[in-house]
Design a protein around this motif. Structure first.
Motif, short mmCIF file in Angstrom:
data_model
loop_
_atom_site.label_atom_id
_atom_site.label_comp_id
_atom_site.label_asym_id
_atom_site.label_seq_id
_atom_site.Cartn_x
_atom_site.Cartn_y
_atom_site.Cartn_z
N LEU A 39 -14.48 6.04 -1.24
CA LEU A 39 -13.60 5.89 -0.09
C LEU A 39 -12.22 5.40 -0.53
CD1 LEU A 39 -16.00 4.16 2.46
CD2 LEU A 39 -15.39 6.59 2.33
N ALA A 40 -11.19 5.96 0.08
CA ALA A 40 -9.84 5.44 -0.11
C ALA A 40 -9.70 4.14 0.66
CB ALA A 40 -8.82 6.46 0.38
N THR A 41 -8.82 3.26 0.19
CA THR A 41 -8.60 1.99 0.88
C THR A 41 -7.17 1.93 1.40
OG1 THR A 41 -8.18 1.04 -1.32
CG2 THR A 41 -10.33 0.61 -0.31
N ALA A 74 3.53 -6.06 6.75
CA ALA A 74 4.28 -6.41 7.96
C ALA A 74 5.74 -6.68 7.62
CB ALA A 74 3.65 -7.65 8.60
N PRO A 75 6.60 -6.78 8.64
CA PRO A 75 8.01 -7.09 8.37
C PRO A 75 8.20 -8.40 7.60
CG PRO A 75 7.75 -6.28 10.61
CD PRO A 75 6.36 -6.44 10.06
N THR A 76 7.24 -9.29 7.65
CA THR A 76 7.35 -10.57 6.93
C THR A 76 6.87 -10.48 5.49
OG1 THR A 76 5.20 -11.16 7.86
CG2 THR A 76 7.15 -11.99 9.00
N SER A 77 6.31 -9.34 5.08
CA SER A 77 5.76 -9.22 3.73
C SER A 77 6.84 -9.35 2.67
CB SER A 77 5.04 -7.87 3.56
OG SER A 77 3.94 -7.76 4.43
N THR A 78 6.59 -10.21 1.70
CA THR A 78 7.53 -10.38 0.59
C THR A 78 7.34 -9.26 -0.42
OG1 THR A 78 5.97 -11.70 -0.70
CG2 THR A 78 7.38 -12.89 0.87
N ASP A 79 8.27 -9.13 -1.34
CA ASP A 79 8.14 -8.12 -2.39
C ASP A 79 6.90 -8.38 -3.24
OD1 ASP A 79 10.43 -6.88 -1.53
OD2 ASP A 79 11.73 -7.77 -3.05
N ALA A 80 6.60 -9.65 -3.48
CA ALA A 80 5.41 -9.98 -4.26
C ALA A 80 4.15 -9.56 -3.51
CB ALA A 80 5.37 -11.48 -4.56
N ARG A 81 4.15 -9.75 -2.17
CA ARG A 81 2.98 -9.37 -1.37
C ARG A 81 2.84 -7.85 -1.36
NH1 ARG A 81 -1.27 -11.38 -1.28
NH2 ARG A 81 -2.65 -9.99 -0.19
N ILE A 82 3.94 -7.15 -1.22
CA ILE A 82 3.90 -5.69 -1.24
C ILE A 82 3.32 -5.20 -2.56
CG2 ILE A 82 5.33 -3.61 -1.30
CD1 ILE A 82 7.26 -5.06 0.64
N THR A 91 -4.31 -0.32 -2.93
CA THR A 91 -4.29 0.73 -1.91
C THR A 91 -4.36 2.10 -2.56
OG1 THR A 91 -2.98 -0.68 -0.45
CG2 THR A 91 -2.97 1.69 0.02
N THR A 92 -5.22 2.97 -2.02
CA THR A 92 -5.36 4.32 -2.59
C THR A 92 -5.20 5.43 -1.56
OG1 THR A 92 -7.78 4.23 -2.31
CG2 THR A 92 -6.90 3.51 -4.44
N GLY A 93 -5.13 5.09 -0.27
CA GLY A 93 -4.98 6.10 0.77
C GLY A 93 -3.53 6.25 1.18
N PHE A 94 -3.08 5.35 2.06
CA PHE A 94 -1.68 5.25 2.44
C PHE A 94 -1.40 3.80 2.78
CE2 PHE A 94 -3.91 6.22 6.41
CZ PHE A 94 -3.37 5.32 7.31
N VAL A 95 -0.14 3.45 2.83
CA VAL A 95 0.24 2.08 3.18
C VAL A 95 0.48 2.03 4.69
CG1 VAL A 95 1.89 0.23 2.83
CG2 VAL A 95 1.30 1.76 0.93
N GLU A 128 4.27 5.30 -4.73
CA GLU A 128 4.52 6.66 -4.27
C GLU A 128 3.58 7.06 -3.15
OE1 GLU A 128 4.33 9.23 -7.63
OE2 GLU A 128 6.15 8.42 -8.57
N LEU A 129 2.72 6.15 -2.71
CA LEU A 129 1.80 6.45 -1.61
C LEU A 129 2.57 6.68 -0.31
CD1 LEU A 129 -0.94 3.73 -2.25
CD2 LEU A 129 -1.26 6.21 -2.48
N PRO A 130 2.03 7.50 0.59
CA PRO A 130 2.67 7.66 1.90
C PRO A 130 2.69 6.34 2.67
CG PRO A 130 0.97 9.33 1.54
CD PRO A 130 0.82 8.32 0.45
N VAL A 131 3.68 6.19 3.52
CA VAL A 131 3.81 5.00 4.37
C VAL A 131 3.72 5.44 5.82
CG1 VAL A 131 5.29 3.08 5.03
CG2 VAL A 131 5.30 3.89 2.66
N ALA A 132 2.80 4.83 6.57
CA ALA A 132 2.64 5.14 7.99
C ALA A 132 2.95 3.90 8.82
CB ALA A 132 1.23 5.63 8.29
#
Length: 257
Positions: free
Chosen positions: A146-148, A153-161, A168-172, A202-206
């Motif tokens: 399964l993809a994960t 969120a808007p509060t996510s830091t660069d380190a968290r991203i 993550t293997t599906g999409f963000v 390079e994963l898609p962002v939804a």
């Protein structure tokens, strides 16, 4: 290429963002759910299936009520597995399960993910699991094929991203607000957040948590690869309306400008 990747690429080649409807499994009834999901799949690129849960921390009142109704009707995890299998017989489009992590633990991660993978699921969205907090759960999903998908969120830091996209293997899945799900009349400016995410994967962002119709879908499609809509569709179902015309409108609006 996975079905998920292919779906996003196909939408991009058509000059639009991918459309991802969310429906709570078994709502308003198991039979009606299958028929409604099948109708929506005509306008969808991927389908998000919500597992009914008694304590949905990230869901607004509309989706909470749909989950409560499904639970009162007796819909349990095994029933959702059966619904996924039945829906897979009707479509070859990607199917993803949105579930909080407690139902995963209740079955045991290996058993839970294996059952859904066998039913034909493509991926799992875990909104309340920071992936670095329990990498064994993430590994169990991957071991089942399964993809994960995890949320930012808007509060996510660069380190968290950076940490989230590593698992993550599906999409963000990018939420539009620091709050719960629900239809909103306007989207905030998410271009800076999406840009920071794309600088690390390079994963898609939804984008989800707020798409209510054509205008908000248009705003999301300007910056993201996918548009997730849930509460607005469930509101239609709750009032006895057909949600398919709304999803068709959202698909038309999701053109990349």
């Amino acid at each position: 290429m996975s079905r998920i990747q292919a779906a996003f690429r196909r939408a991009r080649n058509e000059g639009r963002a991918a459309v991802v409807p969310y429906l709570t499994a078994g709502y308003p009834s198991p039979e009606a759910y299958l028929d409604t999901a099948t109708q929506l799949l005509e306008f969808a690129d991927l389908m998000e299936i919500g597992l009914p849960y008694s304590d949905p921390l990230g869901d607004g009142p509309t989706i909470q009520r749909s989950g409560e109704a499904a639970l009162r009707a007796g819909v349990r995890t095994a029933d959702v597995v059966a619904l996924v299998a039945a829906l897979r017989q009707r479509t070859d489009k990607p199917l993803l399960l949105m579930t909080y992590v407690n139902p995963v633990f209740a079955w045991g991660p290996a058993r839970f993910f294996a059952a859904f993978a066998e039913a034909g699921l493509d991926g799992v969205i875990l909104p309340d699991l920071p992936p670095d907090e329990d990498p064994e759960v993430v590994r169990a999903a991957h071991d089942a094929g399964l993809a994960t998908v995890f949320l930012l969120a808007p509060t996510s830091t660069d380190a968290r991203i950076r940490e989230v996209v590593r698992h993550t293997t599906g999409f963000v899945y990018t939420v539009s607000v620091t709050g719960v799900t629900g239809a909103r009349s306007e989207m905030p400016d998410l271009a800076p957040l999406v840009g920071r995410i794309r600088s690390q994967t390079e994963l898609p962002v939804a984008i989800g948590f707020g798409v209510s119709g054509a205008e908000t879908a248009r705003q999301a499609a300007r910056v993201a690869d996918g548009v997730v809509v849930g509460s607005a569709l469930i509101k239609k179902l709750a009032s006895g309306e057909d949600p398919a015309p709304l999803l068709a409108e959202i698909r038309r609006a999701a053109r990349v400008e």
